[in-house]
Write an enzyme that holds these catalytic residues in place. Structure first.
Site, PDB file in Angstrom:
ATOM      1  N   GLU A 175       0.916  -1.266  -0.446  1.00 61.01           N
ATOM      2  CA  GLU A 175      -0.038   0.128   0.410  1.00 61.01           C
ATOM      3  C   GLU A 175       0.346   1.390   0.039  1.00 61.01           C
ATOM      4  OE1 GLU A 175      -2.037  -0.541   3.355  1.00 61.01           O
ATOM      5  OE2 GLU A 175      -3.410  -2.316   2.591  1.00 61.01           O
ATOM      6  N   ASN A 226       2.150  -5.129  -3.260  1.00 64.29           N
ATOM      7  CA  ASN A 226       1.124  -5.564  -2.856  1.00 64.29           C
ATOM      8  C   ASN A 226       0.176  -3.890  -2.614  1.00 64.29           C
ATOM      9  OD1 ASN A 226      -1.135  -7.377  -2.395  1.00 64.29           O
ATOM     10  ND2 ASN A 226      -0.685  -6.962  -0.112  1.00 64.29           N
ATOM     11  N   HIS A 262     -10.235  -6.856  -2.272  1.00 61.44           N
ATOM     12  CA  HIS A 262     -11.219  -6.886  -0.746  1.00 61.44           C
ATOM     13  C   HIS A 262     -12.354  -6.342  -1.549  1.00 61.44           C
ATOM     14  CE1 HIS A 262      -8.662  -8.025   2.561  1.00 61.44           C
ATOM     15  NE2 HIS A 262      -8.048  -6.924   1.912  1.00 61.44           N
ATOM     16  N   GLU A 291      -5.085 -10.608  -0.940  1.00 54.74           N
ATOM     17  CA  GLU A 291      -6.643 -10.653   0.357  1.00 54.74           C
ATOM     18  C   GLU A 291      -7.654 -10.813   0.048  1.00 54.74           C
ATOM     19  OE1 GLU A 291      -4.971  -7.333   2.274  1.00 54.74           O
ATOM     20  OE2 GLU A 291      -3.017  -7.138   1.883  1.00 54.74           O
ATOM     21  N   ASP A 293     -11.517 -11.072  -0.018  1.00 55.15           N
ATOM     22  CA  ASP A 293     -12.957 -11.784   0.428  1.00 55.15           C
ATOM     23  C   ASP A 293     -13.598 -10.598  -0.174  1.00 55.15           C
ATOM     24  OD1 ASP A 293     -12.291  -8.919   1.913  1.00 55.15           O
ATOM     25  OD2 ASP A 293     -11.289  -9.670   3.210  1.00 55.15           O
TER      26      ASP A 293
HETATM   27  O1  G3I Z   1      -2.343  -7.293  18.170  1.00 54.98           O
HETATM   28  C1  G3I Z   1      -3.495  -6.462  19.276  1.00 54.98           C
HETATM   29  C2  G3I Z   1      -3.800  -6.966  21.086  1.00 54.98           C
HETATM   30  O2  G3I Z   1      -2.712  -7.016  21.475  1.00 54.98           O
HETATM   31  C3  G3I Z   1      -4.886  -5.996  21.505  1.00 54.98           C
HETATM   32  O3  G3I Z   1      -5.129  -7.504  22.390  1.00 54.98           O
HETATM   33  C4  G3I Z   1      -6.244  -6.441  20.360  1.00 54.98           C
HETATM   34  C5  G3I Z   1      -7.160  -5.748  20.557  1.00 54.98           C
HETATM   35  O4  G3I Z   1      -8.448  -5.536  19.982  1.00 54.98           O
HETATM   36  O5  G3I Z   1      -5.500  -5.647  19.173  1.00 54.98           O
HETATM   37  C6  G3I Z   1      -4.563  -6.919  18.566  1.00 54.98           C
HETATM   38  O6  G3I Z   1      -3.902  -6.108  17.456  1.00 54.98           O
HETATM   39  C7  G3I Z   1      -5.368  -6.007  16.566  1.00 54.98           C
HETATM   40  C8  G3I Z   1      -4.621  -6.931  15.149  1.00 54.98           C
HETATM   41  O7  G3I Z   1      -5.930  -6.944  13.746  1.00 54.98           O
HETATM   42  C9  G3I Z   1      -4.112  -7.761  15.650  1.00 54.98           C
HETATM   43  O8  G3I Z   1      -4.998  -8.706  15.493  1.00 54.98           O
HETATM   44  C10 G3I Z   1      -5.587  -4.569  15.909  1.00 54.98           C
HETATM   45  O9  G3I Z   1      -6.572  -3.604  16.993  1.00 54.98           O
HETATM   46  C11 G3I Z   1      -6.470  -4.712  14.408  1.00 54.98           C
HETATM   47  O10 G3I Z   1      -7.117  -3.342  13.901  1.00 54.98           O
HETATM   48  C12 G3I Z   1      -5.550  -5.233  13.624  1.00 54.98           C
HETATM   49  O11 G3I Z   1      -6.913  -5.388  12.464  1.00 54.98           O
HETATM   50  C13 G3I Z   1      -5.872  -6.253  11.101  1.00 54.98           C
HETATM   51  C14 G3I Z   1      -5.854  -4.819  10.233  1.00 54.98           C
HETATM   52  O12 G3I Z   1      -5.356  -4.946   8.279  1.00 54.98           O
HETATM   53  C15 G3I Z   1      -4.947  -3.269  10.480  1.00 54.98           C
HETATM   54  O13 G3I Z   1      -5.002  -2.754   9.674  1.00 54.98           O
HETATM   55  C16 G3I Z   1      -6.964  -7.026  10.798  1.00 54.98           C
HETATM   56  O14 G3I Z   1      -6.520  -8.355  11.697  1.00 54.98           O
HETATM   57  C17 G3I Z   1      -6.146  -7.352   9.090  1.00 54.98           C
HETATM   58  O15 G3I Z   1      -7.158  -8.263   8.437  1.00 54.98           O
HETATM   59  C18 G3I Z   1      -6.111  -6.259   8.145  1.00 54.98           C
HETATM   60  O16 G3I Z   1      -5.412  -6.770   7.321  1.00 54.98           O
HETATM   61  C19 G3I Z   1      -5.236  -5.866   6.174  1.00 54.98           C
HETATM   62  C20 G3I Z   1      -3.731  -6.451   5.727  1.00 54.98           C
HETATM   63  O17 G3I Z   1      -2.419  -6.288   6.449  1.00 54.98           O
HETATM   64  C21 G3I Z   1      -3.285  -5.134   4.482  1.00 54.98           C
HETATM   65  N1  G3I Z   1      -4.670  -4.711   3.656  1.00 54.98           N
HETATM   66  C22 G3I Z   1      -5.793  -4.432   4.224  1.00 54.98           C
HETATM   67  C23 G3I Z   1      -6.366  -5.431   5.063  1.00 54.98           C
HETATM   68  C24 G3I Z   1      -7.174  -5.618   5.710  1.00 54.98           C
HETATM   69  O18 G3I Z   1      -7.189  -3.987   6.614  1.00 54.98           O
END
Ligand code: G3I
Length: 387
Positions: A175, A226, A262, A291, A293
């Site tokens: 990105e 990507n 997405h 990715e 969905d």
């Molecule tokens: O690591 C913390 C954890 O310590 C805490 O307890 C928990 C509480 O909610 O949060 C955890 O972090 C989360 C993380 O995922 C790991 O689970 C974040 O809040 C959450 O925002 C994060 O979301 C991820 C997101 O990227 C962040 O930008 C999504 O799971 C993941 O699917 C998403 O993936 C991205 C790709 O990397 C890039 N392309 C877009 C895609 C969708 O946004």
């Protein structure tokens, strides 16, 4: 081209019969799609040169993996997919939480699960504006470009080196372009990305070096750009096409371009996806859907998707898969996790969800059936591999 011809279907079916891995448990003791010996799985129906993958939201789901007693999620993950992507566990904040601390535990668990299930691993991601640890965000306020380069080089060499030989594709730069609606329009994220910001005078040089460091750390891994909103031919993918040409002209070991995929049923499908892949393939690059969905919006009061929405979702998944199958340079197609209860979508898009290909009880949705059928009808192709 990997499109099916009727005369080749018999050969494809025969190939599928010899592909299934050895059963780990008796097939008839499991529901359909839970066993390596079930030939009607995505991985067993895929052409030999196409990896079919899933993201795994939290590799902690895999830390306690016991091959003799897998959870239902682990069974489906192992049986259906030939590739895994850590949805979060190889990102900066997870793997490099403090300047001198690398934490590989959960990512190692994913790699070990993949190895036990004869799966490949996509690495995700090394240079991104999001999910950077606080220490990077804070330190970057005063970074010179040289300091930013040092930090990024150490990270890439350490992380890619740690997994050397065990990652087949890395999302090196994720990105890196803004969207049309962002201030300044489609241009490199020299504000949001702390590394590109510190090197705003020479961002392409830094991006190129990120690929060089990764290539030196693992010469066998294919290295990808990507992004989202990168399926069809549009202003953003034009920018990627330009920078890909520039990087290749500079001798950068760029291997591929990934369209995240997405999608939302709020919008139409960009039918130029195949043409977009073809133009990157014509540069000698691989392409991938990284990715996928397809999220479904619900009206107020609606408690679940309508049959029409579910059918349209299946069409969209299948359209992305077809775009990949129709281009031999497309070497991997990855869905962004399952089941719906593990999807990132509802947390980010209130009112939308049901985005994955499996119900919460792991029963397949029509999107799965459509993809399985397309894989079944596809034929193996010969794909170029630049690095
Ligand atoms: O690591 C913390 C954890 O310590 C805490 O307890 C928990 C509480 O909610 O949060 C955890 O972090 C989360 C993380 O995922 C790991 O689970 C974040 O809040 C959450 O925002 C994060 O979301 C991820 C997101 O990227 C962040 O930008 C999504 O799971 C993941 O699917 C998403 O993936 C991205 C790709 O990397 C890039 N392309 C877009 C895609 C969708 O946004």
């Amino acid at each position: 081209m990997r499109r099916p011809t009727r005369s080749l279907l018999v050969a494809a079916a025969a190939a599928a019969l010899v592909l299934p891995l050895c059963a780990t448990t008796a097939a008839n003791a499991e529901p359909p799609g839970f066993s390596h010996s079930d030939k009607n799985t995505l991985r067993n129906q895929a052409p030999r040169d196409l990896a079919v993958g899933s993201a795994v939201w939290g590799a902690r789901d895999l830390v306690d993996y016991d091959p003799s007693a897998p959870t239902p999620f682990q069974r489906v993950l192992g049986a259906q997919f030939s590739s895994l992507t850590p949805e979060n566990d190889m990102k900066w904040d997870a793997i490099h939480p403090a300047p001198d601390v690398y934490d590989f535990a959960s990512a190692d668990a994913l790699v070990a699960f993949a190895r036990a299930n004869h799966q490949q691993v996509r690495g995700h991601t090394l240079l991104w504006h999001s999910q950077n640890p606080a220490w990077v965000t804070e330190a970057s306020q005063t970074w010179t470009c040289a300091q930013a380069r040092d930090v990024l080089e150490d990270h890439i060499r350490t992380v890619v080196g740690h997994f050397k030989g065990r990652i087949y594709e890395w999302d090196v730069a994720n990105e890196i372009f803004q969207d049309t609606w962002d201030a300044g329009g489609v241009r490199l994220r020299t504000e949001a990305n702390p590394f590109l910001k510190a090197c705003a005078d020479e961002p392409v040089s830094l991006i190129g070096d990120a690929f060089r460091w990764a290539h030196e750390a693992d010469p066998e891994a294919a290295l990808f750009l990507n992004d989202y909103n990168a399926e069809g031919i549009n202003e953003k993918t034009d920018a990627y096409y330009d920078i890909a040409q520039q990087l290749l002209a500079d001798g950068v070991p760029l291997s591929g371009f990934g369209a995240q995929g997405h999608l939302s049923l709020l919008y139409g499908f960009d039918t130029s996806m195949q043409a977009n892949f073809e133009r990157f393939a014509a540069l000698g690059l691989q392409v991938a859907v990284t990715e996928a969905d397809v999220r479904i919006p619900l009206l107020p009061g609606q408690t679940g998707p309508t049959p029409e929405q579910v059918a349209l979702q299946a069409e969209r998944y299948d359209a992305m898969l077809e775009a990949c199958l129709n281009v031999t340079a497309c070497r991997s197609f990855t869905v962004w996790g399952f089941p719906d209860s593990k999807s990132w979508v509802p947390g980010v898009f209130p009112g939308e969800g049901w985005a994955t290909i499996f119900e919460d009880d792991f029963s397949p949705k029509p999107a799965f059936d459509a993809m399985l059928q397309s894989l079944r009808e596809a034929t193996p192709g010969i794909s170029p591999r630049r690095h």
